[in-house]
Scaffold this active site. Structure first.
Site, PDB file in Angstrom:
ATOM      1  N   GLU A 115      23.436  -4.504  66.281  1.00  0.00           N
ATOM      2  CA  GLU A 115      23.216  -5.553  65.290  1.00  0.00           C
ATOM      3  C   GLU A 115      22.182  -6.538  65.817  1.00  0.00           C
ATOM      4  OE1 GLU A 115      26.969  -7.243  64.189  1.00  0.00           O
ATOM      5  OE2 GLU A 115      27.660  -5.414  63.221  1.00  0.00           O
ATOM      6  N   HIS A 232      25.217 -17.051  57.454  1.00  0.00           N
ATOM      7  CA  HIS A 232      24.875 -15.625  57.574  1.00  0.00           C
ATOM      8  C   HIS A 232      23.667 -15.361  56.689  1.00  0.00           C
ATOM      9  CE1 HIS A 232      25.053 -11.286  57.627  1.00  0.00           C
ATOM     10  NE2 HIS A 232      25.945 -11.361  58.588  1.00  0.00           N
ATOM     11  N   ARG A 273      20.901 -14.626  64.019  1.00  0.00           N
ATOM     12  CA  ARG A 273      21.176 -14.989  62.624  1.00  0.00           C
ATOM     13  C   ARG A 273      20.471 -16.259  62.155  1.00  0.00           C
ATOM     14  NH1 ARG A 273      27.643 -13.489  62.315  1.00  0.00           N
ATOM     15  NH2 ARG A 273      27.304 -11.250  62.194  1.00  0.00           N
ATOM     16  N   HIS A 334      29.078 -18.870  56.868  1.00  0.00           N
ATOM     17  CA  HIS A 334      29.795 -17.680  57.320  1.00  0.00           C
ATOM     18  C   HIS A 334      30.805 -17.943  58.431  1.00  0.00           C
ATOM     19  CE1 HIS A 334      30.651 -13.550  58.216  1.00  0.00           C
ATOM     20  NE2 HIS A 334      30.084 -13.594  59.405  1.00  0.00           N
ATOM     21  N   ARG A 369      26.560 -18.004  66.899  1.00  0.00           N
ATOM     22  CA  ARG A 369      27.310 -16.831  67.381  1.00  0.00           C
ATOM     23  C   ARG A 369      26.483 -15.558  67.304  1.00  0.00           C
ATOM     24  NH1 ARG A 369      30.243 -12.927  64.795  1.00  0.00           N
ATOM     25  NH2 ARG A 369      30.388 -14.009  62.803  1.00  0.00           N
TER      26      ARG A 369
END
Length: 436
Positions: A115, A232, A273, A334, A369
């Site tokens: 990811e 997000h 992100r 998110h 994160r």
């Protein structure tokens, strides 16, 4: 306000997501545990996690994983927490397999996906419903334990505390019938999730509104990074009210690309992100559009069907076929990186009060994160909380809490909850301004 009743238990856990459930499963079977869920037991954000759970693939991957986590967090992470999380990851993965979790396999070995923000594939997954797979299996195991009781549609209204000694004696809760109950517990664990319900556009369940944070603030329990709120970059654009549907980071990890209104690529989709979110917001302004396009044309149709069946189904329900066309995506709130400040054992600044999962802040995530660190972090530190409490339980006794609770505070619960929302939103704004 209904009849006031009293319950006594060794440990009360507020929340039935992955953190709360994993915590409960690490107590000895003679420990009496009460768990409460504000809504249905399976309506926690843990059930919604799509992408997966990170795992250290060997010590040769340690430096890379550590650096990826720190870089995503803008190097504001607590290094000792990151170290504990990474070194615990393989053990947590094996425990989950023992609880029945079915991670994707490559022969006898785990299969891994990649990811955004990760230098290599290191993410365990189950199709695109990893959170549901993990949390539902944990729930099944908890429901088999005779020492654990779960109450649904029961919400925490307050903690019971002796402000003089800064010690927690349990919680005040409203049960499914509307009755107010006092729960006296030797130890209290807050596993209440984040605060997405406070935002118009969020991937979170609407009932997750950060109550524990406001309660902690009222009782002078230390909070940390309360304004560190992650957006997000890719949720399915919709004009319908309610929760936004997440398009997992792993879709981009497997080759999906972002396009502007002219179907031109405009950014590196595998950056952290916050960077991708900023690029999308800038492009939406340039295009004067409420969304950008996500194209999965580089991902084979068979892989979309097998790896992302839930995303495919949701897109089809909204009228888009990602195997044939681009889908509209937009950033949404998110995840919450801040929370109630805790140490490496998940203990808060108040005695006998612990916090785990998204409610807590142990510093692992820093300012932002890294993808798929949340499920891992929540379980690593939930287990550490259970082990720390278990060590102290033999010495713990019930205290006399007579006169500690002013029941008039809970005569108007709706007003109380509105006050909690105001407390937390004001605190977020205050913190944000202090960083400007």
């Amino acid at each position: 306000m209904g009849v006031t009743m009293m319950k006594k238990t060794d440990v009360v856990i507020v929340g039935t997501g992955a953190a709360g459930l994993f915590c409960a499963l690490h107590f000895p079977k003679e420990t009496q545990i009460l768990m409460i869920s504000k809504s249905d037991v399976d309506e926690s954000d843990s059930f919604l996690a799509q992408g997966g759970m990170c795992m250290l693939r060997g010590m040769e991957d340690y430096d890379g994983y550590f650096e990826d986590t720190m870089r995503a967090g803008h190097y504001e992470n607590r290094k000792e927490s990151v170290d504990v999380m990474i070194r615990s990851s393989a053990e947590i993965a094996q425990e989950l397999v023992g609880f029945g979790v079915d991670f994707e396999r490559d022969g006898d070995d785990f299969a891994f996906t990649r990811e955004g923000g990760h230098g290599r594939p290191r993410i365990l997954f189950h199709e695109d419903t990893t959170g549901k797979e993990i949390t539902s299996k944990l729930l099944e195991n908890v429901q088999q334990r005779e020492n654990i009781t779960i109450l649904e549609h029961t919400e925490m209204l307050d903690i019971i505390t002796d402000t003089e000694n800064q010690l927690c004696y349990g919680i005040v809760m409203r049960d499914s019938t509307g009755n107010i109950q006092l729960v006296q517990a030797k130890y209290t664990v807050l596993a209440c999730g984040g605060l997405g319900g406070l935002y118009q556009h969020s991937t979170n369940f609407r009932h997750i509104t950060g109550d524990a944070l406001a309660i902690a603030k009222r009782h002078n329990v230390t909070l940390e990074h309360i304004d560190y709120i992650q957006i997000h970059p890719t949720t399915l654009y919709s004009e319908k009210p309610g929760r936004r549907f997440l398009i997992s980071e792993s879709v981009r990890g497997e080759g999906a690309i972002l396009l502007n209104k002219n179907k031109e690529r405009f950014c590196d989709e595998l950056l952290p992100r916050d960077v991708v979110t900023a690029a999308i917001k800038k492009q939406m302004e340039i295009d004067d559009m409420p969304y950008v396009w996500l194209s999965m044309e580089k991902i084979p149709k068979e892989e979309i069907t097998s790896h992302f069946p839930n995303i495919l189904r949701q897109c089809l329900e909204e009228g888009y076929d990602p195997t044939k066309e681009c889908i509209p995506v937009v950033p949404a709130q998110h995840y919450f990186m801040g929370g109630i400040q805790v140490d490496l054992s998940s203990k808060t600044s108040m005695e006998c009060l612990y916090a785990v999962g998204e409610t807590s802040c142990n510093g692992v995530h820093g300012k932002n994160r890294l993808a798929s660190n949340s499920l891992l972090e929540s379980m690593v530190f939930a287990k550490r909380a259970a082990l720390a409490i278990t060590e102290q339980l033999p010495k713990a006794e019930f205290s006399d809490i007579t006169g500690m609770v002013d029941m008039t505070l809970y005569e108007d619960v709706d007003k109380l909850k509105e006050n909690y929302k105001k407390i937390i939103l004001d605190e977020i704004e205050k913190e944000r301004k202090s960083h400007e």
